[in-house]
Structures are given as structure tokens and as C-alpha cells.
Design an enzyme around this catalytic site. Sequence first.
Site, PDB file in Angstrom:
ATOM      1  CD  GLN A  11      -1.160  -0.292   3.704  1.00 16.83           C
ATOM      2  OE1 GLN A  11      -1.491   0.640   4.430  1.00 16.83           O
ATOM      3  NE2 GLN A  11      -1.593  -1.548   3.877  1.00 16.83           N
ATOM      4  CG  HIS A  26      -0.878   5.782   3.386  1.00 22.45           C
ATOM      5  ND1 HIS A  26      -1.980   4.963   3.416  1.00 22.45           N
ATOM      6  CD2 HIS A  26       0.057   5.170   4.160  1.00 22.45           C
ATOM      7  CE1 HIS A  26      -1.736   3.917   4.187  1.00 22.45           C
ATOM      8  NE2 HIS A  26      -0.502   4.012   4.644  1.00 22.45           N
ATOM      9  CD  GLU A  59       1.543   3.886   7.729  1.00 18.47           C
ATOM     10  OE1 GLU A  59       2.061   2.754   7.644  1.00 18.47           O
ATOM     11  OE2 GLU A  59       0.344   4.104   7.557  1.00 18.47           O
ATOM     12  CG  HIS A 106       4.276   1.080   3.472  1.00 20.35           C
ATOM     13  ND1 HIS A 106       3.696   2.191   2.896  1.00 20.35           N
ATOM     14  CD2 HIS A 106       3.479   0.766   4.538  1.00 20.35           C
ATOM     15  CE1 HIS A 106       2.609   2.531   3.571  1.00 20.35           C
ATOM     16  NE2 HIS A 106       2.451   1.673   4.578  1.00 20.35           N
ATOM     17  NE  ARG A 127      -6.224  -2.388   1.463  1.00 16.80           N
ATOM     18  CZ  ARG A 127      -7.183  -1.575   1.866  1.00 16.80           C
ATOM     19  NH1 ARG A 127      -7.916  -0.929   0.964  1.00 16.80           N
ATOM     20  NH2 ARG A 127      -7.415  -1.391   3.146  1.00 16.80           N
TER      21      ARG A 127
END
Length: 405
Positions: free
Chosen positions: A94, A96, A131, A260, A279
Site C-alpha cells: 500500500q 498513502h 505514518e 510499503h 493498495r
Amino acid sequence: MELLRNAVRPYAWGSRTTIAELLGRPVPAPHPEAELWMGAHPGDPSRLDDERSLLDLVEADPVGQLGSTCAGQWGNRLPFLLKILAAEEALSLQAHPSAEQAREGYEREEAAGIARDARDRNYPDPTAKPELICALTEFHALAGFREPQRTVRLLRTLETPGLAPYTELLAGQPDSDGLRALFTTWITLPQTSLDTVLPELLDACVLHVKERGEFDLECRTVLELGEAHEGDAGVLAALLLNRIVLAPGEAIFLSAGNLHTYLHGTGVEILANSDNILRGGLTPKHVDVPELLRVLDFSCGEMPILRGEQVSPGMWRYPTPAPEFELSRLQWALGERDEVPLHSTGPQILICTSGAVRLLDTEGNKVELGRGQSVWLPASSPQVHVVPVEGAEAQVFRATPGAIV
């Protein structure tokens, strides 16, 4: 200071022991437990002892709970979510979006009338999702595109007929553009081609592992992914990414567009309070290849490993460019009794991951945290000091908004 009760998310890739043991519950759990959520996420907000949700508390008094700066910057929302993540199997491959990509994608899907809970919805909210994962145990991940020349060496080491043309594609352009071209080719291969290339690749990886070659760890990872996700193009994509092993206390930061997956281990994860995920494989869930390619960052090289900067006795922080969050680690060895002050004008969440600590504020209030327990400190709290209980070893992780120290 309010103790929190937190939701456990039962994803299939989770552990039946890690989170249950952390919370002092019977082991093994009846089903996999993947994440412990601490925050005000609408899907599973933390709760206080009086049954109020942290989400309701923040919405009722955003300035008192978040502080005027945080409330103003983030629209009266707590901008971060803190988690304990326990992976027994690989998560989906995935990436982001950036803040700009998230806003544009959200508005586009809203205009198209796609329900926010639809399976093919890419952007359920208009916010970015950077993240950081900090290892509690040895933690294994794939993250970021490896330096292309090393990937060419890996592909030539495996030497399968099906891989040969793709190896030369990257060898002819060993840079970010070459990675984009190869990844795009692989992620769009028809299933008939995958059914030829992947078995050859797995056989070559078996041979390489038997010979204990240079790329032993990378090949073992491909074999594990190939067994769990037969015929999935994400297995090929794994050949392009950095294979990372974090020791406890080490971390990696995943910025927008970083491809990642987490493979195995337990960590403290902090991320922006968003659900936006694009994804790329290793999952039965929705994969939107064109949209994934729009957000991917094909910059390449080794992933920086963060080990924490000591900012005061007993406290280390993990600086990132993310404005939504900052993670700090408080650590005491056996016999250490130093009080660690928590200076902040914004909200804080603390979780104790080993030992036990006591929180004391300047008005005489105190809360004791044992292993697995967490606490909410609103912006309006008096200053708090943290000290280990009875001089035992202890560890606490602290989440704050990124712009507030």
C-alpha cells in the site's frame, strides 16, 4: 488525566497472543488481533471510564481538549491515531496520498456519488495519512524502492527466463523512471503472464536460499508472499522494495507515496487520523492501479532508520516532517528514578509498554499506568511529570501533534 479503554481491531493478519498478553487477557485470543487503537477515530474511538468516547469529549470541548492551536489547525479534530500493531502475516502492499492528492481524490469521488463505505472508494476522507512505525520487537517490513542497480543485481542473480526482459528494462534505465516503467509493467501483467513468471521466480528463490546467497532474506520474503498470495502481482513488486529489519526502538517514517507493507513483528504506530489507502497487491481488497500510480513516489535508495533523538534525560523523540503527529519514547533502566516532565500546549496520549509508571501533575493529581494501559492528557491539563514505579524498568510511548512540543 483520563485512563483510556481502547478498541482492538481483529484483522486476519494479526496475532492471537501479542495484544492479548499486553492487555493481560487470556492467551491465545479466540481470533487474530491486529491493532489496538488509541485516539478519536470515528470508526473506533477510545473510551473513558465513564463510558464517554474520546471523540465525543473532543467534539464537546475542542479548545479545552486540543488547545486553541491544534483545534484551529485541524478543524477541531485530534489529528493523530496511536496504535499497537501486531503482525503475524504481511499486510497489503500500500501507499498513502499527500494532503493535496487526498483533497482532490475525495472531492472527485464525492462528485461522482461514490458512497464513502463503498468497496471501490479510494478516498473516504480528504486528509493525508503519513505514518511512523517504531519496533517493540524485531520488526520486518518492505518499504521504499531499493536503489535500482542493486535490484538489477538481484534480478540477474535469480536468472529466470521470464524475468530476463524485465531485468534488462531496469538495467537500461536504472533510475526512478525505470522503476516506474517496470513497476507499471508488472502491476498490469495479465494473469496468464503472472502464472508463468511467478512459478519460475519462486523456484529460483528456493535455489538461492539453499545456496545462502547474497539476497537470502529477500528471497525468503518472496517465497513467503508467493505461498500466501499465489498469482499476485504484488509478489513481483516485493522484488523492488527495501527489505528492512528494525531492532526494538528503531523506526521508519512512511511519507506520502511510499510503497510499503509490514511483514512481521510488533510495533507502536502513529499516523494521521485518516483512512486513505491505495493498495497495490497482497490483498483481496480493492486495487485501483491507475490511482495507485498517481500517488506513488518512485524516489529510490535506502530507507532512513530513525533511532530517536534524546531531548532530555529519559526521553527520546522521533522527528518527522508530519505536522499531524510526533512520537516520543520514555525509558528507564532498572534502578533509575528520574522524573520526566511532559511539556506540551496540546493533547497527549501515553501508553505504557513495559513496567509501570506514575503520572503526577502540579495540582496533586496522580494516575498509575501498568503495562498495556494508556491515558489521555488534554491540552488544559496542568503540567505532568512521569516517574517509574519502584525503580523498575519501564517504557512509555507518547503521542502529540507534530507542531506542539
